[in-house]
Design an enzyme around this catalytic site. Structure first.
Site, PDB file in Angstrom:
ATOM      1  N   ARG A 239      55.624 130.661   3.069  1.00  0.00           N
ATOM      2  CA  ARG A 239      55.270 131.525   1.947  1.00  0.00           C
ATOM      3  C   ARG A 239      55.229 132.968   2.429  1.00  0.00           C
ATOM      4  O   ARG A 239      54.709 133.258   3.516  1.00  0.00           O
ATOM      5  CB  ARG A 239      53.902 131.146   1.344  1.00  0.00           C
ATOM      6  CG  ARG A 239      53.898 129.851   0.539  1.00  0.00           C
ATOM      7  CD  ARG A 239      54.719 129.968  -0.735  1.00  0.00           C
ATOM      8  NE  ARG A 239      54.688 128.769  -1.561  1.00  0.00           N
ATOM      9  CZ  ARG A 239      55.530 127.755  -1.461  1.00  0.00           C
ATOM     10  NH1 ARG A 239      56.491 127.790  -0.553  1.00  0.00           N
ATOM     11  NH2 ARG A 239      55.429 126.721  -2.270  1.00  0.00           N
ATOM     12  N   GLU A 267      58.978 137.142  -5.736  1.00  0.00           N
ATOM     13  CA  GLU A 267      60.260 136.440  -5.885  1.00  0.00           C
ATOM     14  C   GLU A 267      60.623 136.327  -7.360  1.00  0.00           C
ATOM     15  O   GLU A 267      59.756 135.973  -8.167  1.00  0.00           O
ATOM     16  CB  GLU A 267      60.166 135.049  -5.248  1.00  0.00           C
ATOM     17  CG  GLU A 267      59.941 135.100  -3.744  1.00  0.00           C
ATOM     18  CD  GLU A 267      59.948 133.725  -3.117  1.00  0.00           C
ATOM     19  OE1 GLU A 267      60.121 132.713  -3.841  1.00  0.00           O
ATOM     20  OE2 GLU A 267      59.770 133.627  -1.888  1.00  0.00           O
ATOM     21  N   HIS A 286      65.076 132.107  -0.818  1.00  0.00           N
ATOM     22  CA  HIS A 286      64.210 130.934  -0.995  1.00  0.00           C
ATOM     23  C   HIS A 286      65.035 129.668  -1.247  1.00  0.00           C
ATOM     24  O   HIS A 286      64.997 129.072  -2.322  1.00  0.00           O
ATOM     25  CB  HIS A 286      63.200 131.132  -2.130  1.00  0.00           C
ATOM     26  CG  HIS A 286      62.006 130.234  -1.982  1.00  0.00           C
ATOM     27  ND1 HIS A 286      60.772 130.537  -2.493  1.00  0.00           N
ATOM     28  CD2 HIS A 286      61.858 129.021  -1.377  1.00  0.00           C
ATOM     29  CE1 HIS A 286      59.912 129.556  -2.211  1.00  0.00           C
ATOM     30  NE2 HIS A 286      60.564 128.619  -1.535  1.00  0.00           N
TER      31      HIS A 286
END
Length: 318
Positions: A239, A267, A286
Site C-alpha cells: 500500500r 490512485e 497497481h
C-alpha cells in the site's frame, strides 16, 4: 433492478463472468471503467443501483456515501477484506455484504514484486526506453547481481513468504522484520528475524508486505530510508501510505536509492504527481492482483453471490 460493476480499469469485467445469467432475474448491468472524481460524483452515479460489485478497494465507501445511496441493498465485494467499506453503515441500513476468495493473489503480487526488483536491479526500463529511441546502452545504469545480496522483507505473511522463497532461489540472504514477527515465525517463512534498523541498513533490496493500518501508516519514514545503502532498492506492492512519500521523493531525487512501485497514496496517480517524473524508479499502475484468473474468480464468485441473494434473499454461505 440494477447492478453496477465499479472501477473496471482494465476493461475485463464483462469477459470474466457469465453476467447474462442476471437477465432472467430482470437485473440490468452497467460497468464503470473510470474512477469517480469525488464522493458527490459517486453518489450521483450510483444512486439508481440496487447492487454494487466493487473491484477490490478502488472506491471508498464511507458511511457518508452509503447514506446517499437510497436503493442500495446488496454489495458483492471482490476480494477478502473490504477495508475501504464502512461495514457498520451497511449493517445500519440493512445492506447485505458478501466477499470473494482470491486464491492466486499472493502468487500474483509476489511475482510482480520480484519483477519490479529485477527491473530496478538491471535497469530494464531505461534499457527499454533507450532502445525505442534508437539508443543502445547509453543511459542505462550498471546492474546489480542479486546472488549473494541481502533481501529484506518488511512483513512475512502469505506474500512476503513467497518473495522470501524467490529471493532464496536467486541465491539471496533473506532477512525480515515486522511488529509482530518472532524468530520462529521468520524461520518458518525462510528468513532470519532482525530489528527494523538492521533490515533497512543491511538490505540491498527491501520489499514491503504488511497490511496498511494506523500502526503501519508511514512505517517507512525518512529515518528508515536514510538507513538504506546507497543504490539499494525499495519495492512496494502493498500500500502506498506505508511509505512517507515526501521522504521517498527526496531519496530518489538525490539518487540515494531506487524504487519499484506498484501502489501509491492516491490512485489512479494524478497526471501532475511528482512520482510520475521521479528518477531512479520503475512504476507500474497497481497490477499486483490484476491477472486474468484472479478477475475470473473475483467476478465469478461475486456473480454467484448476487444470484444466490436474488433467489433466497441472502448471499451463498461461505
Amino acid at each position: 433492478m440494477k447492478l453496477a460493476v465499479l472501477d473496471d480499469w482494465l476493461g475485463v469485467a464483462k469477459a470474466s463472468a457469465p453476467w447474462e445469467r442476471l437477465a432472467p432475474h430482470g437485473v440490468k448491468m452497467e460497468v464503470f471503467e473510470r474512477p469517480f472524481a469525488s464522493e458527490d460524483e459517486a453518489a450521483k452515479a450510483l444512486a439508481p443501483f440496487d447492487i454494487l460489485v466493487p473491484t477490490r478497494e478502488r472506491t471508498f465507501f464511507p458511511g457518508s456515501l452509503i447514506t446517499r445511496l437510497p436503493r442500495l441493498r446488496f454489495i458483492a465485494q471482490t476480494g477478502r477484506i473490504p477495508g475501504t467499506l464502512d461495514q457498520e453503515a451497511c449493517r445500519a441500513r440493512g445492506i447485505v455484504l458478501s466477499t470473494t476468495g482470491g486464491d492466486l493473489v499472493p502468487a500474483a503480487t509476489g511475482e510482480l514484486a520480484f519483477a519490479l526488483l529485477l527491473a530496478c536491479a538491471r535497469g530494464l526500463t531505461e534499457g527499454d526506453a533507450g532502445m525505442r529511441r534508437g539508443r543502445w546502452q547509453d543511459g542505462v545504469p550498471a546492474g546489480m547481481v542479486l546472488e549473494g545480496r541481502t533481501l529484506g522483507l518488511l512483513g512475512l505473511g502469505r506474500i512476503g513468504a513467497r518473495v522470501a522463497g524467490m529471493g532464496r532461489a536467486f541465491g539471496m540472504r533473506v532477512i525480515a522484520w515486522s511488529q509482530n514477527l518472532t524468530p520462529e515465525r521468520a524461520a518458518e517463512g525462510g528468513a532470519v528475524a532482525v530489528d527494523k534498523r538492521t533490515l533497512f541498513a543491511e538490505s540491498d533490496a527491501v520489499s514491503l508486505h504488511v497490511v496498511l493500518s494506523e500502526r503501519t501508516r508511514g512505517i517507512v519514514d525518512a529515518e528508515a530510508l536514510g538507513a538504506m545503502k546507497p543504490g539499494a532498492i525499495l519495492v512496494n506492492t502493498a500500500r502506498g501510505p506505508l511509505v512517507d512519500e515526501a521522504a521517498l521523493l527526496r531519496a530518489l531525487s538525490e539518487g540515494r536509492i531506487r524504487a519499484g512501485l506498484d501502489v501509491y497514496g492516491t490512485e489512479p496517480v494524478p497526471d501532475d504527481h511528482p512520482i510520475r517524473s521521479a528518477p531512479n524508479t520503475v512504476l507500474s499502475p497497481h497490477l499486483g492482483f490484476s491477472a486474468a484468473p484472479i478477475f475470473r474468480q473475483f467476478y465469478g464468485e461475486a456473480l454467484e453471490a448476487v444470484l444466490a441473494w436474488l433467489a433466497a434473499g441472502a448471499p451463498k454461505a461461505g
